[in-house]
Design a protein around this motif. Sequence first.
Motif, mmCIF file in Angstrom:
data_model
loop_
_atom_site.group_PDB
_atom_site.id
_atom_site.type_symbol
_atom_site.label_atom_id
_atom_site.label_comp_id
_atom_site.label_asym_id
_atom_site.label_seq_id
_atom_site.Cartn_x
_atom_site.Cartn_y
_atom_site.Cartn_z
ATOM 1 N N VAL A 330 -0.433 9.485 -3.814
ATOM 2 C CA VAL A 330 -1.559 9.535 -2.874
ATOM 3 C C VAL A 330 -2.602 8.541 -3.367
ATOM 4 C CG1 VAL A 330 -3.333 10.962 -1.796
ATOM 5 C CG2 VAL A 330 -1.102 11.960 -2.339
ATOM 6 N N LEU A 331 -2.892 7.541 -2.543
ATOM 7 C CA LEU A 331 -3.781 6.463 -2.964
ATOM 8 C C LEU A 331 -5.194 6.704 -2.446
ATOM 9 C CD1 LEU A 331 -0.798 4.658 -2.122
ATOM 10 C CD2 LEU A 331 -2.018 3.554 -3.992
ATOM 11 N N PRO A 332 -6.153 6.909 -3.345
ATOM 12 C CA PRO A 332 -7.528 7.227 -2.941
ATOM 13 C C PRO A 332 -8.123 6.138 -2.056
ATOM 14 C CG PRO A 332 -7.219 7.543 -5.300
ATOM 15 C CD PRO A 332 -6.002 6.836 -4.802
ATOM 16 N N GLY A 333 -8.723 6.555 -0.958
ATOM 17 C CA GLY A 333 -9.405 5.608 -0.079
ATOM 18 C C GLY A 333 -8.504 4.814 0.832
ATOM 19 N N GLY A 334 -7.195 5.099 0.813
ATOM 20 C CA GLY A 334 -6.266 4.355 1.663
ATOM 21 C C GLY A 334 -6.156 4.963 3.047
ATOM 22 N N TYR A 335 -6.312 4.141 4.082
ATOM 23 C CA TYR A 335 -6.128 4.589 5.462
ATOM 24 C C TYR A 335 -4.734 4.173 5.927
ATOM 25 C CZ TYR A 335 -7.323 -0.263 6.562
ATOM 26 O OH TYR A 335 -7.340 -1.634 6.614
ATOM 27 N N HIS A 336 -4.350 4.554 7.136
ATOM 28 C CA HIS A 336 -3.002 4.329 7.624
ATOM 29 C C HIS A 336 -2.731 2.826 7.780
ATOM 30 C CE1 HIS A 336 0.682 5.913 9.372
ATOM 31 N NE2 HIS A 336 0.593 5.033 10.348
ATOM 32 N N GLY A 337 -1.749 2.328 7.046
ATOM 33 C CA GLY A 337 -1.385 0.916 7.137
ATOM 34 C C GLY A 337 -2.268 -0.013 6.342
ATOM 35 N N PHE A 338 -3.023 0.516 5.381
ATOM 36 C CA PHE A 338 -3.988 -0.309 4.645
ATOM 37 C C PHE A 338 -3.329 -1.472 3.917
ATOM 38 C CE2 PHE A 338 -2.507 2.707 1.485
ATOM 39 C CZ PHE A 338 -2.394 1.950 0.334
ATOM 40 N N GLN A 339 -2.098 -1.267 3.416
ATOM 41 C CA GLN A 339 -1.459 -2.321 2.620
ATOM 42 C C GLN A 339 -0.947 -3.453 3.499
ATOM 43 O OE1 GLN A 339 0.302 -0.018 3.915
ATOM 44 N NE2 GLN A 339 2.424 -0.686 4.106
ATOM 45 N N VAL A 340 -0.893 -3.198 4.817
ATOM 46 C CA VAL A 340 -0.467 -4.235 5.757
ATOM 47 C C VAL A 340 -1.657 -5.078 6.190
ATOM 48 C CG1 VAL A 340 0.558 -4.656 8.012
ATOM 49 C CG2 VAL A 340 1.451 -2.826 6.558
ATOM 50 N N VAL A 346 -6.531 -4.623 -4.429
ATOM 51 C CA VAL A 346 -6.091 -3.897 -5.617
ATOM 52 C C VAL A 346 -5.254 -2.683 -5.224
ATOM 53 C CG1 VAL A 346 -6.868 -2.533 -7.593
ATOM 54 C CG2 VAL A 346 -8.039 -4.670 -7.016
ATOM 55 N N LEU A 347 -5.723 -1.922 -4.232
ATOM 56 C CA LEU A 347 -4.995 -0.718 -3.831
ATOM 57 C C LEU A 347 -3.648 -1.070 -3.209
ATOM 58 C CD1 LEU A 347 -5.756 2.272 -4.103
ATOM 59 C CD2 LEU A 347 -6.256 2.285 -1.654
ATOM 60 N N ALA A 348 -3.614 -2.147 -2.429
ATOM 61 C CA ALA A 348 -2.332 -2.575 -1.851
ATOM 62 C C ALA A 348 -1.350 -2.980 -2.946
ATOM 63 C CB ALA A 348 -2.555 -3.735 -0.877
ATOM 64 N N ASN A 349 -1.836 -3.644 -3.976
ATOM 65 C CA ASN A 349 -0.957 -4.019 -5.086
ATOM 66 C C ASN A 349 -0.420 -2.786 -5.801
ATOM 67 O OD1 ASN A 349 -1.168 -6.796 -4.689
ATOM 68 N ND2 ASN A 349 -2.965 -6.989 -5.999
ATOM 69 N N ARG A 350 -1.258 -1.777 -5.983
ATOM 70 C CA ARG A 350 -0.788 -0.526 -6.591
ATOM 71 C C ARG A 350 0.298 0.116 -5.726
ATOM 72 N NH1 ARG A 350 -5.747 3.306 -7.619
ATOM 73 N NH2 ARG A 350 -3.994 4.742 -7.963
ATOM 74 N N PHE A 351 0.079 0.055 -4.432
ATOM 75 C CA PHE A 351 1.057 0.614 -3.492
ATOM 76 C C PHE A 351 2.397 -0.112 -3.612
ATOM 77 C CE2 PHE A 351 3.214 0.104 0.539
ATOM 78 C CZ PHE A 351 3.335 1.393 1.007
ATOM 79 N N HIS A 352 2.365 -1.440 -3.538
ATOM 80 C CA HIS A 352 3.603 -2.221 -3.593
ATOM 81 C C HIS A 352 4.311 -2.025 -4.934
ATOM 82 C CE1 HIS A 352 2.941 -4.054 0.240
ATOM 83 N NE2 HIS A 352 1.825 -4.646 -0.129
ATOM 84 N N ASP A 353 3.549 -1.951 -6.022
ATOM 85 C CA ASP A 353 4.151 -1.741 -7.337
ATOM 86 C C ASP A 353 4.877 -0.394 -7.397
ATOM 87 O OD1 ASP A 353 3.195 -4.171 -8.196
ATOM 88 O OD2 ASP A 353 1.498 -3.332 -9.331
ATOM 89 N N ALA A 354 4.291 0.629 -6.789
ATOM 90 C CA ALA A 354 4.916 1.956 -6.802
ATOM 91 C C ALA A 354 6.220 1.961 -6.010
ATOM 92 C CB ALA A 354 3.948 2.999 -6.236
#
Length: 368
Positions: A330-340, A346-354
């Motif tokens: 669960v990524l703090p502060g992430g909304y739906h599709g944030f990594q796109v 920084v949060l998108a990179n954490r997502f992709h790394d996971a």
Amino acid sequence: MKRCFREKVVHVLAGLVVLNLFACAGVTELDVSLVDDGIKKDPIEFVAPEFRPSLSAQRKMVDAMGPRGFDNEMLANIRQTGGSGRPVLLDEPKVTEHLVTGINGAPDVPVFIVGEKADSPRPAILYIHGGGYILGDATTDLQRLQSISQKHDAVIVSVEYRLAPETPFPGPVEDSYAALKWMADNADQLGIDTSRIAVMGESAGGGLAAMLTLMARDRTEVDRAEVDIVQQILIYPMLDDRTGSTKVMPYWMGAYSWNDVANRFGWSSLLGVPAGSKQVPAGSVPAREKDLRGLPPTFIAVGAVDLFVNEDIDYAQRLLASGVPTELIVLPGGYHGFQVSNPKTVLANRFHDAVDAALKRTFKVEDI
């Protein structure tokens, strides 16, 4: 008080139609308010700071628009104007197209194959695009899938399933199953190791991946599954039709991107009955499935202000209680599709790394 929303199509990325639907001032019917000194916080305060500038700009774009709900006319307009053609592809790995025979007389299913090589068997992913069950197509994510294929030395098949409401459940998941079965049956030609086939989906694609995994568990040949799935990778999956209908969410969850209005429309389109109905077609809503035993290891990632965060956490807990190895991010502060929409943050990179780490563990391969 009457509810109303302002909306604008912002973009279509990764098979996800990103909408902004903001509540009009004074709407309180479904709010679970969090207040400081009697003043309800702006939903943007729950979003990671690195995303706030772009979301604030989007909000200004929609403030001038009048109220309107999500309906068939709006859906038709989005389908007509939301896409921008096929993405520019990388030179490698190659992408090819194929028609898979539909199940039980259903129409043939187009698929796009990334990294097909009939040499040594490699891991494979069946990828299912998002779009609320009503939007999107299998080509939008192809460049990103090429990168995943190259990084993990994997064959990826992206399935062009039929959309609701024209094709309600079980049509979309049957199309996905046809593609999965075709991958297994043609493993030698495609260069697939049948012991390392994963399913992966984002948003509605994640919901279909969960439905598909349940279907694959239950469809057997001589007391064993027709296709063995090594893992399901569920990216902010759309799992529960009751979210935003009979289950009230805090007002900041789903305030950006996909919200409760769109969610009710998408689920109602798929189910053929209103979202949140007492009875829904068997197998259509993963969150309503009573028996989750025997499912493959599962990875779930979702942002903390995504409309789907509570249902995804609940599904992960139920999988764990059923003896299914499950990883939940669960990524703090992430909304739906944030990594796109914010891929280099920084949060998108954490997502992709996971996600990359989960695939490496699943496929048992080193970095390519």
